[in-house]
Write a protein that holds these residues in place. Structure first.
Motif, PDB file in Angstrom:
ATOM      1  N   THR A 186       0.822  -1.210   0.000  1.00  0.00           N
ATOM      2  CA  THR A 186       0.000   0.000   0.000  1.00  0.00           C
ATOM      3  C   THR A 186       0.859   1.264   0.000  1.00  0.00           C
ATOM      4  OG1 THR A 186      -1.736  -1.160   1.218  1.00  0.00           O
ATOM      5  CG2 THR A 186      -1.810   1.241   1.228  1.00  0.00           C
ATOM      6  N   VAL A 187       0.492   2.197  -0.874  1.00  0.00           N
ATOM      7  CA  VAL A 187       1.146   3.509  -0.923  1.00  0.00           C
ATOM      8  C   VAL A 187       0.058   4.571  -1.027  1.00  0.00           C
ATOM      9  CG1 VAL A 187       2.830   4.981  -2.081  1.00  0.00           C
ATOM     10  CG2 VAL A 187       3.076   2.489  -2.191  1.00  0.00           C
ATOM     11  N   VAL A 188       0.098   5.559  -0.138  1.00  0.00           N
ATOM     12  CA  VAL A 188      -0.811   6.696  -0.234  1.00  0.00           C
ATOM     13  C   VAL A 188       0.013   7.971  -0.270  1.00  0.00           C
ATOM     14  CG1 VAL A 188      -2.745   5.527   0.898  1.00  0.00           C
ATOM     15  CG2 VAL A 188      -1.123   6.850   2.272  1.00  0.00           C
ATOM     16  N   ARG A 189      -0.574   9.001  -0.890  1.00  0.00           N
ATOM     17  CA  ARG A 189       0.152  10.263  -1.062  1.00  0.00           C
ATOM     18  C   ARG A 189      -0.764  11.429  -0.703  1.00  0.00           C
ATOM     19  NH1 ARG A 189       1.952  11.158  -7.028  1.00  0.00           N
ATOM     20  NH2 ARG A 189      -0.311  11.325  -7.245  1.00  0.00           N
ATOM     21  N   SER A 190      -0.162  12.440  -0.073  1.00  0.00           N
ATOM     22  CA  SER A 190      -0.885  13.668   0.241  1.00  0.00           C
ATOM     23  C   SER A 190      -0.189  14.847  -0.434  1.00  0.00           C
ATOM     24  CB  SER A 190      -0.935  13.908   1.749  1.00  0.00           C
ATOM     25  OG  SER A 190      -1.566  15.133   2.044  1.00  0.00           O
ATOM     26  N   SER A 191      -0.974  15.777  -0.926  1.00  0.00           N
ATOM     27  CA  SER A 191      -0.418  17.011  -1.498  1.00  0.00           C
ATOM     28  C   SER A 191      -0.940  18.244  -0.777  1.00  0.00           C
ATOM     29  CB  SER A 191      -0.747  17.095  -2.992  1.00  0.00           C
ATOM     30  OG  SER A 191      -2.145  17.037  -3.205  1.00  0.00           O
ATOM     31  N   ASP A 192      -1.585  18.024   0.382  1.00  0.00           N
ATOM     32  CA  ASP A 192      -2.136  19.140   1.148  1.00  0.00           C
ATOM     33  C   ASP A 192      -1.763  19.057   2.626  1.00  0.00           C
ATOM     34  OD1 ASP A 192      -3.709  17.014   1.937  1.00  0.00           O
ATOM     35  OD2 ASP A 192      -5.552  17.779   1.012  1.00  0.00           O
ATOM     36  N   GLY A 193      -0.536  18.604   2.884  1.00  0.00           N
ATOM     37  CA  GLY A 193      -0.057  18.568   4.261  1.00  0.00           C
ATOM     38  C   GLY A 193      -0.668  17.488   5.119  1.00  0.00           C
ATOM     39  N   GLY A 194      -1.301  16.489   4.504  1.00  0.00           N
ATOM     40  CA  GLY A 194      -1.899  15.399   5.264  1.00  0.00           C
ATOM     41  C   GLY A 194      -3.376  15.563   5.528  1.00  0.00           C
ATOM     42  N   ALA A 195      -3.995  16.621   4.998  1.00  0.00           N
ATOM     43  CA  ALA A 195      -5.441  16.796   5.187  1.00  0.00           C
ATOM     44  C   ALA A 195      -6.224  15.718   4.444  1.00  0.00           C
ATOM     45  CB  ALA A 195      -5.869  18.183   4.704  1.00  0.00           C
ATOM     46  N   SER A 196      -5.675  15.228   3.332  1.00  0.00           N
ATOM     47  CA  SER A 196      -6.307  14.149   2.583  1.00  0.00           C
ATOM     48  C   SER A 196      -5.233  13.274   1.971  1.00  0.00           C
ATOM     49  CB  SER A 196      -7.227  14.710   1.496  1.00  0.00           C
ATOM     50  OG  SER A 196      -6.486  15.454   0.544  1.00  0.00           O
ATOM     51  N   TRP A 197      -5.616  12.027   1.648  1.00  0.00           N
ATOM     52  CA  TRP A 197      -4.668  11.055   1.117  1.00  0.00           C
ATOM     53  C   TRP A 197      -5.281  10.344  -0.082  1.00  0.00           C
ATOM     54  CZ3 TRP A 197       0.234  10.735   3.139  1.00  0.00           C
ATOM     55  CH2 TRP A 197       0.434  11.372   4.372  1.00  0.00           C
ATOM     56  N   ASP A 198      -4.467  10.109  -1.093  1.00  0.00           N
ATOM     57  CA  ASP A 198      -4.894   9.389  -2.293  1.00  0.00           C
ATOM     58  C   ASP A 198      -4.110   8.088  -2.420  1.00  0.00           C
ATOM     59  OD1 ASP A 198      -6.644  11.472  -3.185  1.00  0.00           O
ATOM     60  OD2 ASP A 198      -4.880  12.578  -3.899  1.00  0.00           O
ATOM     61  N   TYR A 199      -4.829   7.009  -2.757  1.00  0.00           N
ATOM     62  CA  TYR A 199      -4.166   5.727  -2.980  1.00  0.00           C
ATOM     63  C   TYR A 199      -3.454   5.733  -4.329  1.00  0.00           C
ATOM     64  CZ  TYR A 199      -6.210   3.359   1.045  1.00  0.00           C
ATOM     65  OH  TYR A 199      -6.547   2.977   2.319  1.00  0.00           O
ATOM     66  N   LEU A 200      -2.211   5.219  -4.336  1.00  0.00           N
ATOM     67  CA  LEU A 200      -1.431   5.051  -5.548  1.00  0.00           C
ATOM     68  C   LEU A 200      -1.389   3.562  -5.910  1.00  0.00           C
ATOM     69  CD1 LEU A 200       1.578   7.422  -4.785  1.00  0.00           C
ATOM     70  CD2 LEU A 200      -0.498   7.937  -6.075  1.00  0.00           C
ATOM     71  N   PRO A 201      -0.949   3.220  -7.128  1.00  0.00           N
ATOM     72  CA  PRO A 201      -0.801   1.800  -7.463  1.00  0.00           C
ATOM     73  C   PRO A 201       0.098   1.102  -6.446  1.00  0.00           C
ATOM     74  CG  PRO A 201      -0.557   3.156  -9.424  1.00  0.00           C
ATOM     75  CD  PRO A 201      -0.617   4.099  -8.268  1.00  0.00           C
ATOM     76  N   GLN A 231      12.279   0.880  -6.068  1.00  0.00           N
ATOM     77  CA  GLN A 231      12.478   2.323  -6.223  1.00  0.00           C
ATOM     78  C   GLN A 231      11.397   2.907  -7.128  1.00  0.00           C
ATOM     79  OE1 GLN A 231      15.682   3.695  -8.715  1.00  0.00           O
ATOM     80  NE2 GLN A 231      16.002   5.560  -7.524  1.00  0.00           N
ATOM     81  N   THR A 232      10.940   4.104  -6.777  1.00  0.00           N
ATOM     82  CA  THR A 232      10.071   4.872  -7.659  1.00  0.00           C
ATOM     83  C   THR A 232      10.778   6.156  -8.057  1.00  0.00           C
ATOM     84  OG1 THR A 232       7.902   5.934  -7.937  1.00  0.00           O
ATOM     85  CG2 THR A 232       8.880   6.033  -5.740  1.00  0.00           C
ATOM     86  N   THR A 233      10.605   6.556  -9.293  1.00  0.00           N
ATOM     87  CA  THR A 233      11.150   7.833  -9.764  1.00  0.00           C
ATOM     88  C   THR A 233      10.045   8.710 -10.350  1.00  0.00           C
ATOM     89  OG1 THR A 233      11.732   6.833 -11.900  1.00  0.00           O
ATOM     90  CG2 THR A 233      13.452   6.911 -10.206  1.00  0.00           C
ATOM     91  N   ASP A 234       8.781   8.302 -10.137  1.00  0.00           N
ATOM     92  CA  ASP A 234       7.652   9.091 -10.654  1.00  0.00           C
ATOM     93  C   ASP A 234       6.562   9.273  -9.596  1.00  0.00           C
ATOM     94  OD1 ASP A 234       6.590   6.544 -10.535  1.00  0.00           O
ATOM     95  OD2 ASP A 234       6.236   6.363 -12.696  1.00  0.00           O
ATOM     96  N   GLY A 235       7.023   9.479  -8.355  1.00  0.00           N
ATOM     97  CA  GLY A 235       6.073   9.790  -7.287  1.00  0.00           C
ATOM     98  C   GLY A 235       5.186   8.644  -6.865  1.00  0.00           C
ATOM     99  N   GLY A 236       5.644   7.406  -7.028  1.00  0.00           N
ATOM    100  CA  GLY A 236       4.884   6.254  -6.565  1.00  0.00           C
ATOM    101  C   GLY A 236       3.949   5.657  -7.587  1.00  0.00           C
ATOM    102  N   GLN A 237       3.968   6.135  -8.822  1.00  0.00           N
ATOM    103  CA  GLN A 237       3.107   5.564  -9.861  1.00  0.00           C
ATOM    104  C   GLN A 237       3.641   4.211 -10.334  1.00  0.00           C
ATOM    105  OE1 GLN A 237       0.164   6.683 -10.814  1.00  0.00           O
ATOM    106  NE2 GLN A 237       0.301   8.503  -9.510  1.00  0.00           N
ATOM    107  N   HIS A 238       4.957   4.059 -10.366  1.00  0.00           N
ATOM    108  CA  HIS A 238       5.587   2.813 -10.782  1.00  0.00           C
ATOM    109  C   HIS A 238       6.763   2.515  -9.860  1.00  0.00           C
ATOM    110  CE1 HIS A 238       3.675   4.444 -14.459  1.00  0.00           C
ATOM    111  NE2 HIS A 238       3.387   3.182 -14.709  1.00  0.00           N
ATOM    112  N   TRP A 239       7.063   1.213  -9.710  1.00  0.00           N
ATOM    113  CA  TRP A 239       8.160   0.782  -8.853  1.00  0.00           C
ATOM    114  C   TRP A 239       9.046  -0.191  -9.619  1.00  0.00           C
ATOM    115  CZ3 TRP A 239       8.827   2.785  -3.958  1.00  0.00           C
ATOM    116  CH2 TRP A 239       7.763   3.547  -3.455  1.00  0.00           C
ATOM    117  N   VAL A 240      10.355  -0.037  -9.470  1.00  0.00           N
ATOM    118  CA  VAL A 240      11.338  -0.879 -10.150  1.00  0.00           C
ATOM    119  C   VAL A 240      12.112  -1.667  -9.103  1.00  0.00           C
ATOM    120  CG1 VAL A 240      13.387  -0.913 -11.621  1.00  0.00           C
ATOM    121  CG2 VAL A 240      11.537   0.717 -12.083  1.00  0.00           C
TER     122      VAL A 240
END
Length: 325
Positions: A186-201, A231-240
């Motif tokens: 599981t990977v989630v990302r926030s772009s508003d300081g943790g007020a909300s979270w979005d699930y990534l692949p 490793q991800t190099t695109d913000g968690g969209q893909h992992w190598v």
């Protein structure tokens, strides 16, 4: 600290491993009192390390914090009330230091050297602590739970994403952008300081990230039981997938401008250089696992773990030309 121990530090490496290798050795008592007077004990499992620029602090599951004000040359042992099992530590940009224990308490290192505890308002098992650049303190826990409050103090806010999983690590790379990783890849990302979270692949193969760190909004690494790093190099969209050359577990990854390192089982210590993981030529050869790591600029690194094992290494002289093995 004894002169022998201090001298070992200045030589570059301190390894306290007698308890792991001397199970059948004859019983000797002549060094007992000297051992008791030393800050780091053989029964310490050193779980984490952090530096605020002035103090370098390690935490032990034996209920103690080890504090150095000279970059690891000497240490003070702080026995915390109730001997809590300390599992993680974080240093904040403003200099504050916080430790987390397995009993759902956060400990603050005060200016006078005392430690003060506060209970977390959650029934879930806590796993890690992080101090975000935006001035908020974060704790990860079970049932997809994230807790946070202002670093300066205040009420804890508990937020569960509602899934039956543990968030093992959280990292904000700036005041707004952060990542949390957990069970089942599981990977989630926030772009508003943790007020909300979005699930990534998810990370492939239901990966369980025991270790994780992100260098910026795009680049991050996670590690786990099989010794593999993703490793991800695109913000968690893909992992190598990346091989370290060793199947021993990875317990901690630290990524800073000074470098990217991973530590774990059987004295595992690898650095990421030129697109691959390599074992530095001065990596200590030990059986004990490392669970704590702190990069002390470009010149030195602190490694610590089970049995009071600790190494303070010179990174500037390390050979990183060989592949990990």
């Amino acid at each position: 600290m004894s002169s022998a121990v201090t001298g070992a530090f200045r030589a570059g490496v301190l390894l306290v491993l007698a308890g792991l290798a001397a199970c059948e050795a004859p019983l000797r008592l002549d060094g007992v009192e000297a051992t008791r007077s030393e800050p780091i004990k053989r029964y310490d499992t050193l779980q984490g390390a952090a530096s605020n620029g002035e103090q370098l602090v390690m935490v032990s599951s034996a209920g103690a914090a080890l504090v150095s004000t000279d970059g690891g040359e000497s240490w003070r042992r702080d026995e915390l009330p109730g001997a809590p099992s300390l599992i993680d530590i974080a240093a904040c940009p403003g200099g504050e230091v916080f430790a987390l224990d397995s009993g759902r308490q956060v400990w603050s290192l005060l200016g006078d050297g005392r430690w003060e505890s506060e209970a977390l308002p959650t029934p879930e098992s806590t796993l890690s602590i992080h101090c975000a650049p935006g001035g908020r303190l974060w704790v990860t826990a079970g049932f997809a739970t994230l807790l946070q409050r202002p670093v300066a103090g205040g009420e804890w806010v508990e937020d569960s994403l509602g899934d039956d999983l543990q968030f093992t690590r959280i990292k904000f790379v700036d005041p707004d952008h952060g990542f949390a990783v957990g069970e089942f890849g599981t990977v989630v990302r926030s772009s508003d300081g943790g007020a909300s979270w979005d699930y990534l692949p998810p990370i492939p193969n239901d990966f369980y990230p025991m270790a994780a760190d992100f260098l910026d909004r795009e680049t991050g690494w996670v590690g786990g039981l099989d010794g593999v790093v993703w490793q991800t190099t695109d913000g968690g969209q893909h992992w190598v997938r990346q091989e370290t050359g060793s199947a021993t577990p990875i317990y901690r990854i630290e990524a800073t401008d000074a470098g990217v390192v991973a530590v774990g089982g059987a004295g595992k210590y690898y650095e990421y250089a030129d697109g691959r993981w390599v074992k530095p030529g001065n990596a200590p050869e030990v059986l004990a696992y490392f669970r704590a790591v702190e990069l002390l600029g470009n010149q030195r690194i602190l490694l610590a773990g089970a049995g009071g094992a600790m190494a303070l290494l010179d990174r500037s002289a390390a050979d990183r030309s060989g592949a990990g093995s």
